[in-house]
Design a protein around this motif. Structure first.
Motif, short mmCIF file in Angstrom:
data_model
loop_
_atom_site.label_atom_id
_atom_site.label_comp_id
_atom_site.label_asym_id
_atom_site.label_seq_id
_atom_site.Cartn_x
_atom_site.Cartn_y
_atom_site.Cartn_z
N SER A 274 1.30 -4.33 -3.07
CA SER A 274 1.76 -2.98 -2.75
C SER A 274 3.24 -2.97 -2.47
N ASN A 275 3.79 -1.76 -2.37
CA ASN A 275 5.20 -1.58 -2.06
C ASN A 275 5.59 -2.21 -0.75
N MET A 276 4.87 -1.86 0.28
CA MET A 276 5.28 -2.29 1.61
C MET A 276 5.14 -3.79 1.74
N ARG A 277 4.12 -4.31 1.15
CA ARG A 277 3.96 -5.76 1.22
C ARG A 277 5.14 -6.43 0.54
N ASN A 278 5.57 -5.82 -0.52
CA ASN A 278 6.76 -6.32 -1.22
C ASN A 278 7.94 -6.41 -0.30
N TYR B 58 14.95 5.05 -11.18
CA TYR B 58 14.31 4.13 -10.26
C TYR B 58 14.25 2.73 -10.85
N ASP B 59 14.06 1.80 -9.97
CA ASP B 59 13.81 0.42 -10.33
C ASP B 59 12.45 0.34 -11.01
N GLU B 60 12.39 -0.31 -12.16
CA GLU B 60 11.13 -0.37 -12.93
C GLU B 60 10.03 -1.06 -12.15
N ALA B 61 10.37 -2.13 -11.48
CA ALA B 61 9.35 -2.88 -10.74
C ALA B 61 8.75 -2.01 -9.64
N MET B 62 9.60 -1.24 -8.98
CA MET B 62 9.11 -0.36 -7.92
C MET B 62 8.15 0.66 -8.48
N MET B 63 8.52 1.21 -9.62
CA MET B 63 7.68 2.22 -10.23
C MET B 63 6.34 1.62 -10.61
N ASN B 64 6.38 0.39 -11.12
CA ASN B 64 5.12 -0.24 -11.51
C ASN B 64 4.21 -0.45 -10.32
N THR B 65 4.77 -0.92 -9.22
CA THR B 65 3.91 -1.14 -8.05
C THR B 65 3.38 0.18 -7.53
N TYR B 66 4.23 1.22 -7.57
CA TYR B 66 3.76 2.53 -7.12
C TYR B 66 2.63 3.02 -8.00
N ASN B 67 2.78 2.84 -9.31
CA ASN B 67 1.71 3.26 -10.22
C ASN B 67 0.44 2.46 -9.99
N MET B 68 0.62 1.18 -9.70
CA MET B 68 -0.58 0.38 -9.45
C MET B 68 -1.29 0.84 -8.19
N ASP C 256 -9.31 10.25 2.03
CA ASP C 256 -8.69 9.50 3.12
C ASP C 256 -9.21 8.08 3.21
N LEU C 257 -10.52 7.94 3.07
CA LEU C 257 -11.09 6.59 3.11
C LEU C 257 -10.54 5.75 1.97
N ALA C 258 -10.41 6.38 0.80
CA ALA C 258 -9.93 5.62 -0.36
C ALA C 258 -8.48 5.18 -0.16
N ILE C 259 -7.65 6.07 0.36
CA ILE C 259 -6.24 5.68 0.51
C ILE C 259 -6.10 4.62 1.59
N ALA C 260 -6.94 4.71 2.63
CA ALA C 260 -6.89 3.68 3.66
C ALA C 260 -7.39 2.36 3.11
N ALA C 261 -8.40 2.41 2.27
CA ALA C 261 -8.93 1.18 1.67
C ALA C 261 -7.93 0.58 0.70
N THR C 262 -7.15 1.42 0.03
CA THR C 262 -6.13 0.89 -0.87
C THR C 262 -5.09 0.10 -0.10
N ILE D 285 3.80 7.19 5.04
CA ILE D 285 4.37 8.23 4.19
C ILE D 285 4.27 7.83 2.73
N VAL D 286 4.56 6.57 2.43
CA VAL D 286 4.51 6.13 1.03
C VAL D 286 3.11 6.31 0.47
N TYR D 287 2.11 5.89 1.25
CA TYR D 287 0.76 5.99 0.74
C TYR D 287 0.26 7.42 0.72
N LEU D 288 0.70 8.19 1.67
CA LEU D 288 0.34 9.62 1.66
C LEU D 288 0.89 10.28 0.41
N ARG D 289 2.12 9.92 0.04
CA ARG D 289 2.71 10.46 -1.18
C ARG D 289 1.86 10.11 -2.38
#
Lengths: 341, 173
Positions: free
Chosen positions: A159-163, B3-13, B51-57, B143-147
């Motif tokens: 994840s991002n933050m872990r990064n 944006y940085d490509e790597a950042m975008m990739n992790t965000y997409n993942m 909410d459960l899913a985002i917390a589990a992620t 905030i990042v995960y909420l987004r």
């Protein structure tokens, strides 16, 4: 040219007899020079590191004020540090667009990039005194940036933050090693003029610095936070943003509840693959989602289209429901139609 | 591309993982509650699963993710389902929350204090965090995960709208 200037000024500024006014004037000069440097060259990491370090050798207020141009252009520097593309002008535009409210953009890059800069600053603060130490610190920061770049590229699956956390951990490790090499047992922090030097206030100051660092990261994540100064105002913005996001989740779940009478997402199993394709294909992420949705099925690679139309394909989750089959077929059969809402 | 490509990739993942988990949790919830539901109940179910899913992620190391699961676990009538998602962390979180309630509330002394308390109430699990520095770090992560959650839900809702229109057209033909 700049290196000569830097070393000259450092000698004169290390004396505490210099008045505040003179120091401020000097900092303003440096700011202007910095901006000139930045606008002229885009791949300037070496000199910028030096400047960063040098700024770190003065007190925090001046550093903060001089750091603001870096903040503005942080996203321009970041790619230069790590990958090496993106001129500063784009970064300026991005910053301007970011200050507009209610426009959500992923700003995750900034955290890492600013962290790079912040770690430089921390190292610079630690290595204040010696000019020799400065050059050694230079190498360290360069090493650190490489380490961070490596860790970033090698940790794509996480994840991002872990990064960011991991990269900051590795950078802390390297900084610890370096300080051992230099045989510094304590963190030497020069007290500002007229400030107490006992342990408690120093610790307090270090704590406050950490908090202000974090506030800066948040400033970049939360849009529209740049204009507000002071902790209370920034906290207000952050609270506002979190509330806004939570309300959006609430509203979107209501919308989904209205649209789905059977408590199932209309996009399911088979379409998870398409979602993945969608998210990886998003190059023009600046467009609104509504515009992208009609293009979404058209952006498919050939193999995914076939899998979409064939609902009998087994996936890792369960078999699609009957309603989804009809919906998916209708979606992809009519993908050539234009969507209007 | 700004944006940085790597950042975008992790965000997409992150978004990909989230939607997989969301579909899972929605299925689990769907099987465990009685139908038919009115709109409000459906909305609550969707919100809960999301909410459960985002917390589990973001499973594991953040306070907010564990607190979110614990909080959602109390809301659902079917506790085994929540427990299935993150066993240990949830119980750990629950114990901490109980101790805090016993200690009582503080009155806000200054503007910053008031706002910090408000932020603590917004971020799940914030009440447990005493260190302000850590609170801000948690807020950042949250905030990042909420987004990410909002982005995915918006996409799904948009697609839902499209498919809804199409099926209506088909029916009306």
């Amino acid at each position: 040219m700049l290196e000569g200037l830097v070393s000259q000024e450092s000698l004169s500024l290390n004396s505490m007899d210099m008045s505040v006014l003179e120091r401020l004037k000097w900092v303003q000069q440096q700011q202007q020079q910095l901006q000139q440097v930045v606008y002229q060259s885009s791949n300037n990491s070496h000199e910028l590191l030096q400047i960063l370090q040098f700024h770190g050798s003065n007190n925090d207020d001046l550093l903060q004020s001089s750091f603001s141009p870096f903040q503005m252009l942080g996203s321009g520097f970041g790619p230069n540090y790590n990958i090496g593309f993106g001129p500063p002008h784009e970064a300026m535009d991005e910053c301007i667009s970011r200050t507009s409210s209610c426009h959500m953009e992923p700003v995750d890059t900034i955290e890492v990039l600013l962290k790079t800069g912040e770690e430089n600053r921390a190292i610079a603060l630690k290595n204040k005194r010696n000019p020799e130490v400065k050059t050694r610190g230079e190498e360290k920061t360069e090493k650190k940036i490489k380490v961070e770049a490596e860790t970033e590229s090698s940790m794509k699956g996480k994840s991002n933050m872990r990064n960011t956390e991991a990269s900051s951990d590795t950078s802390k490790e390297t900084s610890k090693k370096a300080s051992e090499i230099q045989k510094l047992d304590y963190i030497h922090v020069r007290a500002r003029r007229g400030q107490a030097t006992d342990r408690h206030s120093l610790a307090e100051r270090a704590r406050r610095e950490k908090i202000s660092k974090k506030m800066k990261y948040l400033q970049d994540i939360v849009p529209g936070c740049n204009k507000v100064t002071g902790k209370a105002g920034m906290l207000d913005e952050i609270i506002n943003y979190v509330q806004c996001l939570q309300r959006q989740v609430e509203f979107l779940s209501m919308k989904l509840a209205v649209l789905n009478p059977e408590l199932e997402l209309a996009v399911e199993d088979v379409s998870v693959k398409q979602f993945q394709a969608y998210f990886t294909n998003v190059v023009a992420s600046k467009q609104s989602i509504m515009v992208d949705v009609p293009l979404f099925p058209l952006d498919q690679q050939g193999s995914l289209d076939l899998s979409a139309i064939n609902p009998n394909q087994t996936t890792s989750i369960e078999a699609p429901s009957a309603s989804w089959e009809t919906q998916s077929q209708s979606l992809y059969n009519t993908s050539s139609l234009g969507f209007q809402y | 591309m700004f944006y940085d490509e790597a950042m975008m990739n992790t965000y997409n993942m992150v978004k990909q993982r989230f939607i997989k988990k969301w579909i899972n949790t929605l299925h689990m919830l769907d099987s465990s509650i009685e139908h038919p539901l009115n709109v409000t109940e459906r909305k609550n179910a969707i919100r809960l699963s999301s909410d459960l899913a985002i917390a589990a992620t973001r499973s594991g190391s953040t306070v907010w993710s564990r607190a979110l699961i614990s909080r959602s676990g109390n809301k659902t009538t079917n506790k085994p389902m929540a427990r299935r998602i993150l066993k240990k962390a949830r119980n750990r979180m629950k114990n901490r929350c109980n101790t805090l309630r016993r200690n009582g509330n503080f009155t806000a002394k200054s503007g910053t204090r008031k706002r910090t308390d408000l932020l603590k109430s917004l971020v799940p699990g914030g009440e447990v965090i005493d260190d302000k520095d850590y609170l801000i770090r948690e807020t950042l992560d949250y905030i990042v995960y909420l987004r990410a959650q909002v982005d995915v839900m918006r996409t799904v809702a948009a697609i839902d709208l499209v498919t809804g229109n199409l099926t209506n057209d088909r029916r009306n033909k």
